[in-house]
Motif scaffolding. Structure first.
Motif, PDB file in Angstrom:
ATOM      1  N   ASP A  62       0.872   8.122  -5.004  1.00 26.10           N
ATOM      2  CA  ASP A  62      -0.238   8.815  -4.702  1.00 26.10           C
ATOM      3  C   ASP A  62      -1.268   8.656  -5.845  1.00 26.10           C
ATOM      4  O   ASP A  62      -2.226   9.474  -5.671  1.00 26.10           O
ATOM      5  CB  ASP A  62       0.062  10.082  -4.208  1.00 26.10           C
ATOM      6  N   ARG A  89      -4.013   0.856  13.436  1.00 26.43           N
ATOM      7  CA  ARG A  89      -5.243   0.469  12.729  1.00 26.43           C
ATOM      8  C   ARG A  89      -5.235  -0.622  12.087  1.00 26.43           C
ATOM      9  O   ARG A  89      -6.364  -1.186  11.858  1.00 26.43           O
ATOM     10  CB  ARG A  89      -5.380   1.940  11.905  1.00 26.43           C
ATOM     11  N   THR A 259     -20.589   2.593  10.198  1.00 28.80           N
ATOM     12  CA  THR A 259     -19.454   3.633  10.914  1.00 28.80           C
ATOM     13  C   THR A 259     -18.388   4.114  10.265  1.00 28.80           C
ATOM     14  O   THR A 259     -17.918   4.988  10.754  1.00 28.80           O
ATOM     15  CB  THR A 259     -18.689   2.486  12.003  1.00 28.80           C
ATOM     16  N   GLN A 260     -18.008   3.814   8.969  1.00 24.64           N
ATOM     17  CA  GLN A 260     -16.906   4.242   8.038  1.00 24.64           C
ATOM     18  C   GLN A 260     -15.870   3.834   8.887  1.00 24.64           C
ATOM     19  O   GLN A 260     -14.888   4.568   9.125  1.00 24.64           O
ATOM     20  CB  GLN A 260     -16.966   5.769   7.811  1.00 24.64           C
ATOM     21  N   TYR A 264     -13.239   6.401  15.743  1.00 30.13           N
ATOM     22  CA  TYR A 264     -11.702   6.344  15.676  1.00 30.13           C
ATOM     23  C   TYR A 264     -11.324   4.967  15.378  1.00 30.13           C
ATOM     24  O   TYR A 264     -10.309   4.451  16.105  1.00 30.13           O
ATOM     25  CB  TYR A 264     -10.948   7.068  16.950  1.00 30.13           C
ATOM     26  N   GLY A 265     -11.657   4.418  14.301  1.00 37.07           N
ATOM     27  CA  GLY A 265     -11.168   3.066  13.533  1.00 37.07           C
ATOM     28  C   GLY A 265     -11.337   1.776  14.396  1.00 37.07           C
ATOM     29  O   GLY A 265     -10.676   0.959  13.738  1.00 37.07           O
ATOM     30  N   GLU A 276     -10.008   2.796   2.329  1.00 38.28           N
ATOM     31  CA  GLU A 276      -9.735   4.048   2.928  1.00 38.28           C
ATOM     32  C   GLU A 276      -8.499   4.542   2.600  1.00 38.28           C
ATOM     33  O   GLU A 276      -8.373   5.677   2.474  1.00 38.28           O
ATOM     34  CB  GLU A 276      -9.899   3.789   4.577  1.00 38.28           C
ATOM     35  N   GLU A 281     -11.337   9.628   0.253  1.00 40.00           N
ATOM     36  CA  GLU A 281     -10.614  11.054  -0.074  1.00 40.00           C
ATOM     37  C   GLU A 281      -9.371  11.294   0.839  1.00 40.00           C
ATOM     38  O   GLU A 281      -8.538  12.206   0.720  1.00 40.00           O
ATOM     39  CB  GLU A 281     -11.911  12.156   0.628  1.00 40.00           C
ATOM     40  N   TYR A 282      -9.180  10.495   2.179  1.00 42.97           N
ATOM     41  CA  TYR A 282      -8.279  11.125   2.891  1.00 42.97           C
ATOM     42  C   TYR A 282      -7.073   9.883   2.761  1.00 42.97           C
ATOM     43  O   TYR A 282      -6.122   9.749   3.784  1.00 42.97           O
ATOM     44  CB  TYR A 282      -8.776  10.806   4.497  1.00 42.97           C
ATOM     45  N   GLY A 283      -7.258   9.451   1.613  1.00 45.08           N
ATOM     46  CA  GLY A 283      -6.227   8.108   1.521  1.00 45.08           C
ATOM     47  C   GLY A 283      -5.130   8.385   0.457  1.00 45.08           C
ATOM     48  O   GLY A 283      -4.360   9.291   0.542  1.00 45.08           O
ATOM     49  N   TYR A 284      -5.377   7.974  -0.781  1.00 48.82           N
ATOM     50  CA  TYR A 284      -4.436   7.765  -1.959  1.00 48.82           C
ATOM     51  C   TYR A 284      -3.023   7.568  -1.715  1.00 48.82           C
ATOM     52  O   TYR A 284      -2.227   8.177  -2.119  1.00 48.82           O
ATOM     53  CB  TYR A 284      -4.627   9.211  -2.364  1.00 48.82           C
ATOM     54  N   ARG A 285      -2.961   6.707  -0.908  1.00 46.98           N
ATOM     55  CA  ARG A 285      -1.838   5.834  -0.634  1.00 46.98           C
ATOM     56  C   ARG A 285      -1.669   4.463  -1.454  1.00 46.98           C
ATOM     57  O   ARG A 285      -2.119   3.418  -0.554  1.00 46.98           O
ATOM     58  CB  ARG A 285      -1.142   5.701   0.812  1.00 46.98           C
ATOM     59  N   TYR A 286      -1.796   4.376  -2.623  1.00 48.05           N
ATOM     60  CA  TYR A 286      -1.795   3.185  -3.180  1.00 48.05           C
ATOM     61  C   TYR A 286      -1.230   2.213  -3.115  1.00 48.05           C
ATOM     62  O   TYR A 286      -1.492   0.900  -2.952  1.00 48.05           O
ATOM     63  CB  TYR A 286      -1.702   3.616  -5.034  1.00 48.05           C
TER      64      TYR A 286
ATOM     65  N   ARG B  73      -8.262  13.268 -10.693  1.00 47.25           N
ATOM     66  CA  ARG B  73      -7.031  12.645 -10.437  1.00 47.25           C
ATOM     67  C   ARG B  73      -6.730  11.844 -11.680  1.00 47.25           C
ATOM     68  O   ARG B  73      -5.369  11.636 -12.286  1.00 47.25           O
ATOM     69  CB  ARG B  73      -7.068  11.389  -9.236  1.00 47.25           C
ATOM     70  N   LYS B 183     -19.793  11.398  13.364  1.00 53.03           N
ATOM     71  CA  LYS B 183     -19.652  10.183  12.783  1.00 53.03           C
ATOM     72  C   LYS B 183     -18.534  10.225  11.403  1.00 53.03           C
ATOM     73  O   LYS B 183     -17.810   9.708  11.191  1.00 53.03           O
ATOM     74  CB  LYS B 183     -21.022   9.860  12.295  1.00 53.03           C
ATOM     75  N   ALA B 375      -4.200  14.949   3.409  1.00 52.49           N
ATOM     76  CA  ALA B 375      -5.211  14.200   3.696  1.00 52.49           C
ATOM     77  C   ALA B 375      -5.151  13.025   4.789  1.00 52.49           C
ATOM     78  O   ALA B 375      -5.867  12.863   5.508  1.00 52.49           O
ATOM     79  CB  ALA B 375      -5.783  13.241   2.235  1.00 52.49           C
ATOM     80  N   GLU B 376      -3.967  12.448   4.655  1.00 55.77           N
ATOM     81  CA  GLU B 376      -3.747  11.433   5.431  1.00 55.77           C
ATOM     82  C   GLU B 376      -3.799  11.730   6.928  1.00 55.77           C
ATOM     83  O   GLU B 376      -4.101  11.087   7.838  1.00 55.77           O
ATOM     84  CB  GLU B 376      -2.499  10.547   5.041  1.00 55.77           C
ATOM     85  N   LYS B 379      -6.954  12.801   8.226  1.00 52.68           N
ATOM     86  CA  LYS B 379      -7.804  11.678   8.665  1.00 52.68           C
ATOM     87  C   LYS B 379      -7.481  11.082   9.936  1.00 52.68           C
ATOM     88  O   LYS B 379      -8.151  11.105  11.052  1.00 52.68           O
ATOM     89  CB  LYS B 379      -7.535  10.699   7.676  1.00 52.68           C
ATOM     90  N   GLU B 383      -9.680  11.493  13.526  1.00 51.58           N
ATOM     91  CA  GLU B 383     -10.224  10.383  14.310  1.00 51.58           C
ATOM     92  C   GLU B 383      -9.678  10.567  15.740  1.00 51.58           C
ATOM     93  O   GLU B 383     -10.264  10.333  16.809  1.00 51.58           O
ATOM     94  CB  GLU B 383      -9.459   9.225  13.873  1.00 51.58           C
ATOM     95  N   GLN B 386     -11.920  12.852  17.571  1.00 49.92           N
ATOM     96  CA  GLN B 386     -13.338  12.136  17.717  1.00 49.92           C
ATOM     97  C   GLN B 386     -12.875  11.368  19.074  1.00 49.92           C
ATOM     98  O   GLN B 386     -13.807  11.490  19.975  1.00 49.92           O
ATOM     99  CB  GLN B 386     -13.601  11.261  16.764  1.00 49.92           C
ATOM    100  N   GLU B 387     -11.843  10.697  19.017  1.00 45.72           N
ATOM    101  CA  GLU B 387     -11.556   9.882  20.221  1.00 45.72           C
ATOM    102  C   GLU B 387     -11.342  10.500  21.520  1.00 45.72           C
ATOM    103  O   GLU B 387     -11.959  10.345  22.588  1.00 45.72           O
ATOM    104  CB  GLU B 387     -10.295   9.010  20.142  1.00 45.72           C
TER     105      GLU B 387
END
Lengths: 318, 411
Positions: A62, A89, A259-260, A264-265, A276, A281-286, B73, B183, B375-376, B379, B383, B386-387
């Motif tokens: 992480d 995804r 769109t980032q 929805y991906g 991402e 911010e929502y990741g950190y799965r290196y 971090r 968005k 976090a994961e 996310k 999504e 939103q969908e």
């Protein structure tokens, strides 16, 4: 003593014998000395991180260290690659990357067309040329923002055009079927300008003698273009293809701005998905992010090998 | 002679060091908001702290909020400050699990915070220990255009049926009932949280975000069924997936939409957009299931002491200071948010007053979906929301995907 080097003559010849190894090999060493800073930085910031990414992709991590500085990563082997195969995804991103690669190639013929059109001697053509240069000068972030507004169904130009014809404007960036095409179109705008610049430079070097000779042999129009001009533009074409392929594979800025990866991906590509999962911010799965990076690198490697092989062959031919 | 001069200088420096060492100690504070309001409020608090503790050398770093999220971090391990800002709930959990945030239960104990900060104690607690102190939060709810409501003869809906009826009335008048910009995903999470809190309650929210309930659970489906009813009532503005929350706000300001499920920070943009306090008002999200007590969303900002802090005693003084009732009163008044300390008083803004009353009466304080869930998961979940709002018929596929993500995230 200090005047000695200024004096030519036997004294000089005597001194050459005492020259150091460095001095004797300076001709051979000089290019490496000049290359060294670039090579060192290239190694530190490009080559070594590639291997580090591959290594990290075998770990679940992480990105945090324990308070005493020891690592928190755990070895998972190829698990991340197995997970990737089952990740919707990731598959969407991969598909979009292919779409980018194919459609981005349009920049090459369109760039050529515009370059041919602009390569005329008319009063004021310089002004037109610089106008066509413009999108290339604008930063990708700005292009992304402009196109987001442009596409906006409520107040964008696209909305007005649709409404003029009495239709309901589509929300291009919110429609999963249109969004990728919308972003690619935005990305094409500066890319076409780039290819055009390459071709304009190339057209400057087209030999007038050969065109003359072609004319005498009765070539004109398409035939002239295909048989006389295009072969001479090959170096420019090669470069245009290289920069376009690279541009398509590292498409990131546009997606981040417009769109980032959403809705929805559905507009994600590998480079943004990697960012991402690993760094946002929502990741950190290196580890997982690194696995995506390795896949992207593998795809790029195919093109890189082809280009290197091609360049090597051309140089040998000459 | 030069050497004599040197020795004197070194001696003087050594003297100075011992002198400062014996009287003063250090405190390094890292704060994460460069916006003028919060920054000024923080700086005022630091001045007050310095006044009370003249023997402490206070060093302040202020980061940009987004940069702080990345920097923390690294600096928690590499170069930790003595105290730093962060967030409550699951957002602090990775740092607690890695042992990077220190246990400060003794600060809570010594200052009676378990009573005065009771509303957020659960979200500061991991395995029975507290890992920081909260200093500010703000309420979420439904902001609405009072002028539009008055014109249509509507009053603040209290129940679900009244809410749906109001939506239909507004929709029939040619105005969209609710605005939103999905968005950047999180506004949709606010709607989901409220539907879920009203439908299934606070404990269920926590079970879901803790990964103890599947997304395909019938209770989650019930929540989405309510959401579907809102969609069917013509609930939302079109093209929300292309808009961020400010662009959604512009429709509210233009009067093209009548309501907005948002946090209290939205009031600032409404006033900046030219709406007067006569035109805007606030109501609590309506009751869906009368058997379930009203829990509210109130994202909490917090202070923590890193395990690697060098001046732990001073850090604890700071933590005790920022949670004190008078400090929280002043701090939040100048920032325009709500104090957590129940003995603090609130600014005279009508939204803050109403929010404070709402939160004090709440059965539980949720931290918001993306702070309560890892976090994961957050996310993927957002999504999915939103969908769902765009393609409600894909609900099954969305929920199954979320189950898949949940399985991986919580293992």
């Amino acid at each position: 003593m200090s005047e000695a080097p200024a004096q030519p003559g036997p004294a000089m010849a005597m001194r050459t014998v005492q020259h150091s190894w460095f001095h004797r090999n300076r001709i051979k060493l000089a290019p490496w000395l000049f290359l060294a800073p670039a090579l060192i930085f290239f190694a530190i910031y490009v080559v070594i991180p590639i291997f580090q990414s591959i290594w990290i992709s075998f770990y679940e991590w992480d990105g945090l260290y324990n308070a005493d500085g020891s690592t928190r990563a755990t070895w998972v082997g190829v698990q991340h690659y197995i997970d990737l195969m089952d990740d919707d995804r990731f598959m969407t991103s991969l598909k979009n990357n292919v779409l980018w690669l194919v459609l981005f190639m349009l920049a090459v013929p369109i760039g050529l067309g515009i370059a041919l059109f602009l390569n005329q001697t008319v009063t004021g053509i310089r002004l037109y040329k610089s106008l066509f240069f413009f999108p290339f000068v604008i930063s990708q972030v700005v292009v992304g923002l402009i196109f987001s507004w442009f596409y906006n169904p409520n107040f964008g130009v696209v909305g007005f055009v649709w409404e003029f014809f009495g239709a309901t404007p589509p929300a291009i960036l919110a429609d999963e079927d249109l969004v990728t095409y919308g972003i690619i179109a935005a990305g094409l705008w500066p890319q076409i300008a780039y290819c055009m610049i390459l071709y304009l430079t190339g057209l400057n070097n087209v030999s007038p003698d050969q065109i003359e000779a072609g004319r005498l042999d009765g070539a004109k129009g398409w035939k002239m273009l295909w048989h006389v001009i295009l072969p001479q533009l090959w170096p420019a074409t090669f470069l245009a293809i290289v920069v376009t392929v690279i541009g398509a594979l590292r498409s990131f800025d546009m997606i981040a701005i417009m769109t980032q990866g959403g809705p929805y991906g559905s507009s994600n590509v590998l480079s943004y998905y990697m960012y991402e999962t690993a760094l946002s911010e929502y990741g950190y799965r290196y580890g997982y992010g690194s696995a995506i990076a390795v896949v992207l690198f593998a795809i790029m490697l195919i093109f890189i090998s082809f280009f290197l092989w091609k360049m090597w062959r051309d140089e040998k031919g000459n | 002679m030069t050497s004599l001069f040197k020795t004197t200088l070194i001696g003087a420096a050594a003297m100075a060091m011992t002198v400062s060492g014996s009287f003063a100690s250090d405190l390094i504070i890292t704060f994460d908001d460069l916006n003028p309001g919060p920054k000024a409020a923080f700086e005022a608090a630091v001045e007050k702290f310095k006044g009370e503790n003249p023997d402490i050398n206070v060093t302040v770093n202020i980061n940009d909020r987004e940069a702080h999220k990345t920097a923390i971090r690294n600096f928690l391990t590499a170069d930790a400050p003595d105290v730093t800002t962060w967030y409550a709930g699951n957002r602090m959990r990775p740092f607690v699990d890695a042992g990077l945030f220190a246990d400060v239960s003794d600060v809570w104990e010594a200052n009676g915070f378990s009573e005065t900060l009771a509303s957020t104690k659960p979200s500061m607690t991991v395995d029975g220990k507290q890992y920081g102190v909260p200093y500010t939060y703000y309420q979420w709810g439904v902001y609405y255009r009072k002028d539009i409501f008055d014109k249509l003869g509507l009053s603040e809906p209290k129940t679900w049926d009244e809410f749906l009826a109001a939506m239909r009335t507004i929709n029939d008048s040619g105005v969209k009932p609710l605005t939103i910009g999905t968005k950047f995903l999180w506004p949709a999470a606010g709607v989901f949280d409220y539907l879920n809190l009203r439908q299934n309650g606070y404990d269920f929210h926590n079970q879901l975000t803790a990964g103890e309930v599947k997304y395909t659970d019938p209770r989650v489906r019930e929540t989405f069924a309510r959401w579907k009813e809102m969609l069917d009532a013509g609930g939302w503005v079109d093209n929300h997936a292309t808009m961020d929350w400010q662009e959604g706000m512009s429709l509210f300001i233009k009067g093209e939409a009548a309501m907005y499920v948002m946090g209290n920070f939205a009031v600032g943009s409404m006033r900046d957009g030219g709406l007067t306090d006569d035109q805007i008002d606030f109501f609590q999200f309506p009751v869906i299931n009368p058997d379930i007590a009203n829990a509210e969303e109130a994202p909490t900002d917090t202070w923590h002491m890193p395990t690697n802090a060098k001046n732990k005693e001073n850090a604890k003084k700071w933590l005790a200071f920022v949670a004190r009732e008078d400090v929280q009163t002043e701090w939040n008044k100048s920032m325009g948010q709500l104090p957590i300390n129940s003995k603090s008083s609130v600014g005279d803004d009508k939204f803050l007053q109403e929010g404070f009353a709402t939160l004090n009466a709440a059965a539980g304080i949720a931290q918001f979906y993306d702070r309560d869930a890892p976090a994961e998961m957050a996310k993927a979940g957002m999504e999915g929301f939103q969908e769902f709002m765009v393609k409600p018929d894909r609900l099954d596929a969305i929920l199954e995907r979320l189950d898949k993500v949940q399985e991986r995230v919580y293992k």
